[in-house]
Design a protein around this motif. Sequence first.
Motif, PDB file in Angstrom:
ATOM      1  N   ALA A  58       5.506  -7.352   0.177  1.00 26.01           N
ATOM      2  CA  ALA A  58       4.456  -6.715  -0.621  1.00 26.01           C
ATOM      3  C   ALA A  58       3.404  -7.740  -1.017  1.00 26.01           C
ATOM      4  O   ALA A  58       3.409  -8.254  -2.123  1.00 26.01           O
ATOM      5  N   VAL A  59       2.520  -8.046  -0.100  1.00 29.58           N
ATOM      6  CA  VAL A  59       1.430  -8.967  -0.374  1.00 29.58           C
ATOM      7  C   VAL A  59       0.129  -8.227  -0.095  1.00 29.58           C
ATOM      8  O   VAL A  59      -0.016  -7.597   0.949  1.00 29.58           O
ATOM      9  N   THR A  60      -0.775  -8.277  -1.033  1.00 29.07           N
ATOM     10  CA  THR A  60      -2.086  -7.673  -0.854  1.00 29.07           C
ATOM     11  C   THR A  60      -3.123  -8.721  -1.211  1.00 29.07           C
ATOM     12  O   THR A  60      -3.047  -9.332  -2.275  1.00 29.07           O
ATOM     13  N   LEU A  61      -4.067  -8.944  -0.321  1.00 35.59           N
ATOM     14  CA  LEU A  61      -5.126  -9.917  -0.553  1.00 35.59           C
ATOM     15  C   LEU A  61      -6.431  -9.156  -0.735  1.00 35.59           C
ATOM     16  O   LEU A  61      -6.743  -8.247   0.043  1.00 35.59           O
ATOM     17  N   ALA A  62      -7.181  -9.521  -1.762  1.00 38.02           N
ATOM     18  CA  ALA A  62      -8.454  -8.855  -2.043  1.00 38.02           C
ATOM     19  C   ALA A  62      -9.270  -9.740  -2.978  1.00 38.02           C
ATOM     20  O   ALA A  62      -8.718 -10.539  -3.726  1.00 38.02           O
ATOM     21  N   PRO A  63     -10.585  -9.577  -2.956  1.00 38.30           N
ATOM     22  CA  PRO A  63     -11.424 -10.308  -3.914  1.00 38.30           C
ATOM     23  C   PRO A  63     -11.325  -9.630  -5.293  1.00 38.30           C
ATOM     24  O   PRO A  63     -10.842  -8.494  -5.400  1.00 38.30           O
ATOM     25  N   PRO A  64     -11.769 -10.304  -6.342  1.00 36.60           N
ATOM     26  CA  PRO A  64     -11.674  -9.722  -7.689  1.00 36.60           C
ATOM     27  C   PRO A  64     -12.334  -8.348  -7.834  1.00 36.60           C
ATOM     28  O   PRO A  64     -11.867  -7.514  -8.599  1.00 36.60           O
ATOM     29  N   ASP A  65     -13.387  -8.075  -7.063  1.00 36.33           N
ATOM     30  CA  ASP A  65     -14.045  -6.766  -7.169  1.00 36.33           C
ATOM     31  C   ASP A  65     -13.383  -5.691  -6.290  1.00 36.33           C
ATOM     32  O   ASP A  65     -13.822  -4.547  -6.276  1.00 36.33           O
ATOM     33  N   LEU A  66     -12.329  -6.062  -5.567  1.00 38.11           N
ATOM     34  CA  LEU A  66     -11.583  -5.155  -4.692  1.00 38.11           C
ATOM     35  C   LEU A  66     -12.473  -4.457  -3.658  1.00 38.11           C
ATOM     36  O   LEU A  66     -12.203  -3.344  -3.231  1.00 38.11           O
ATOM     37  N   ARG A  67     -13.514  -5.151  -3.240  1.00 36.93           N
ATOM     38  CA  ARG A  67     -14.450  -4.606  -2.257  1.00 36.93           C
ATOM     39  C   ARG A  67     -13.768  -4.372  -0.908  1.00 36.93           C
ATOM     40  O   ARG A  67     -14.149  -3.491  -0.150  1.00 36.93           O
ATOM     41  N   TRP A  68     -12.774  -5.165  -0.586  1.00 33.05           N
ATOM     42  CA  TRP A  68     -12.002  -5.001   0.631  1.00 33.05           C
ATOM     43  C   TRP A  68     -10.550  -5.344   0.312  1.00 33.05           C
ATOM     44  O   TRP A  68     -10.263  -6.002  -0.701  1.00 33.05           O
ATOM     45  N   VAL A  69      -9.633  -4.903   1.157  1.00 32.04           N
ATOM     46  CA  VAL A  69      -8.206  -5.159   0.960  1.00 32.04           C
ATOM     47  C   VAL A  69      -7.592  -5.534   2.303  1.00 32.04           C
ATOM     48  O   VAL A  69      -7.854  -4.896   3.321  1.00 32.04           O
ATOM     49  N   PHE A  70      -6.780  -6.576   2.281  1.00 27.28           N
ATOM     50  CA  PHE A  70      -6.067  -7.074   3.454  1.00 27.28           C
ATOM     51  C   PHE A  70      -4.593  -6.979   3.122  1.00 27.28           C
ATOM     52  O   PHE A  70      -4.119  -7.618   2.183  1.00 27.28           O
ATOM     53  N   ARG A  71      -3.846  -6.146   3.851  1.00 31.64           N
ATOM     54  CA  ARG A  71      -2.445  -5.875   3.524  1.00 31.64           C
ATOM     55  C   ARG A  71      -1.566  -6.219   4.728  1.00 31.64           C
ATOM     56  O   ARG A  71      -1.355  -5.404   5.613  1.00 31.64           O
ATOM     57  N   PRO A  72      -1.048  -7.471   4.778  1.00 29.50           N
ATOM     58  CA  PRO A  72      -0.172  -7.840   5.895  1.00 29.50           C
ATOM     59  C   PRO A  72       1.243  -7.298   5.690  1.00 29.50           C
ATOM     60  O   PRO A  72       1.676  -7.062   4.564  1.00 29.50           O
ATOM     61  N   TYR A  73       1.932  -7.102   6.786  1.00 26.38           N
ATOM     62  CA  TYR A  73       3.338  -6.724   6.762  1.00 26.38           C
ATOM     63  C   TYR A  73       3.975  -7.311   8.016  1.00 26.38           C
ATOM     64  O   TYR A  73       3.264  -7.712   8.938  1.00 26.38           O
ATOM     65  N   PRO A  74       5.294  -7.424   8.054  1.00 22.36           N
ATOM     66  CA  PRO A  74       5.922  -8.013   9.234  1.00 22.36           C
ATOM     67  C   PRO A  74       5.521  -7.240  10.495  1.00 22.36           C
ATOM     68  O   PRO A  74       5.768  -6.049  10.606  1.00 22.36           O
ATOM     69  N   GLY A  75       4.827  -7.885  11.393  1.00 16.75           N
ATOM     70  CA  GLY A  75       4.424  -7.265  12.647  1.00 16.75           C
ATOM     71  C   GLY A  75       3.029  -6.681  12.673  1.00 16.75           C
ATOM     72  O   GLY A  75       2.607  -6.131  13.673  1.00 16.75           O
ATOM     73  N   GLY A  76       2.289  -6.797  11.583  1.00 17.80           N
ATOM     74  CA  GLY A  76       0.946  -6.235  11.603  1.00 17.80           C
ATOM     75  C   GLY A  76       0.184  -6.452  10.310  1.00 17.80           C
ATOM     76  O   GLY A  76       0.609  -7.188   9.435  1.00 17.80           O
ATOM     77  N   VAL A  77      -0.946  -5.759  10.232  1.00 14.48           N
ATOM     78  CA  VAL A  77      -1.797  -5.883   9.052  1.00 14.48           C
ATOM     79  C   VAL A  77      -2.680  -4.641   8.960  1.00 14.48           C
ATOM     80  O   VAL A  77      -3.057  -4.060   9.985  1.00 14.48           O
ATOM     81  N   ASP A  78      -2.958  -4.212   7.752  1.00 14.44           N
ATOM     82  CA  ASP A  78      -3.945  -3.168   7.507  1.00 14.44           C
ATOM     83  C   ASP A  78      -5.128  -3.814   6.814  1.00 14.44           C
ATOM     84  O   ASP A  78      -4.945  -4.641   5.913  1.00 14.44           O
ATOM     85  N   VAL A  79      -6.326  -3.463   7.257  1.00  8.11           N
ATOM     86  CA  VAL A  79      -7.542  -3.973   6.645  1.00  8.11           C
ATOM     87  C   VAL A  79      -8.362  -2.774   6.176  1.00  8.11           C
ATOM     88  O   VAL A  79      -8.635  -1.863   6.960  1.00  8.11           O
ATOM     89  N   PHE A  80      -8.721  -2.778   4.913  1.00 15.85           N
ATOM     90  CA  PHE A  80      -9.544  -1.721   4.341  1.00 15.85           C
ATOM     91  C   PHE A  80     -10.889  -2.339   4.000  1.00 15.85           C
ATOM     92  O   PHE A  80     -10.993  -3.130   3.064  1.00 15.85           O
ATOM     93  N   ALA A  81     -11.883  -2.004   4.782  1.00 16.51           N
ATOM     94  CA  ALA A  81     -13.234  -2.549   4.601  1.00 16.51           C
ATOM     95  C   ALA A  81     -14.079  -1.542   3.820  1.00 16.51           C
ATOM     96  O   ALA A  81     -13.803  -0.344   3.830  1.00 16.51           O
ATOM     97  N   PRO A  82     -15.132  -2.026   3.162  1.00 16.41           N
ATOM     98  CA  PRO A  82     -15.947  -1.135   2.332  1.00 16.41           C
ATOM     99  C   PRO A  82     -16.834  -0.167   3.107  1.00 16.41           C
ATOM    100  O   PRO A  82     -17.341   0.782   2.534  1.00 16.41           O
ATOM    101  N   SER A  83     -17.000  -0.394   4.405  1.00 16.13           N
ATOM    102  CA  SER A  83     -17.839   0.509   5.184  1.00 16.13           C
ATOM    103  C   SER A  83     -17.403   0.457   6.642  1.00 16.13           C
ATOM    104  O   SER A  83     -16.744  -0.499   7.081  1.00 16.13           O
ATOM    105  N   THR A  84     -17.797   1.455   7.387  1.00 16.20           N
ATOM    106  CA  THR A  84     -17.503   1.480   8.816  1.00 16.20           C
ATOM    107  C   THR A  84     -18.169   0.304   9.516  1.00 16.20           C
ATOM    108  O   THR A  84     -17.584  -0.310  10.416  1.00 16.20           O
TER     109      THR A  84
END
Length: 105
Positions: A58-84
């Motif tokens: 359970a590790v989530t990386l993000a800047p203080p304003d939570l503009r984007w989120v980087f969520r790694p997990y064993p075998g992959g990663v999810d990236v949530f960007a602020p725009s397409t």
Amino acid sequence: MAELQRVDPHAWHWESWLSDDDDPDDLVYEHVHVGSRSRGGSSLNPLLRLVADDVSIAVTLAPPDLRWVFRPYPGGVDVFAPSTAEHDCLKAAHPDWLSAHPRGL
């Protein structure tokens, strides 16, 4: 938790809760820690290694304003960007992050 303290000694405990999925034999306490560090160079490598080695899932990386989120997990990663557009820029800049699966899964 000892491994987290080893790789991020300045992280502080934020909150804990009991995760209950209605099975009294499967009670899990979840602990949330918050830390701050530079994302440049290899400063995140020890933390990401904990995830890759399944020590911490359970590790989530993000800047203080939570503009984007980087969520790694064993075998992959999810990236949530602020725009397409920003998502597409990340995808173009880091093709090695993508799965070899035809749909990118």
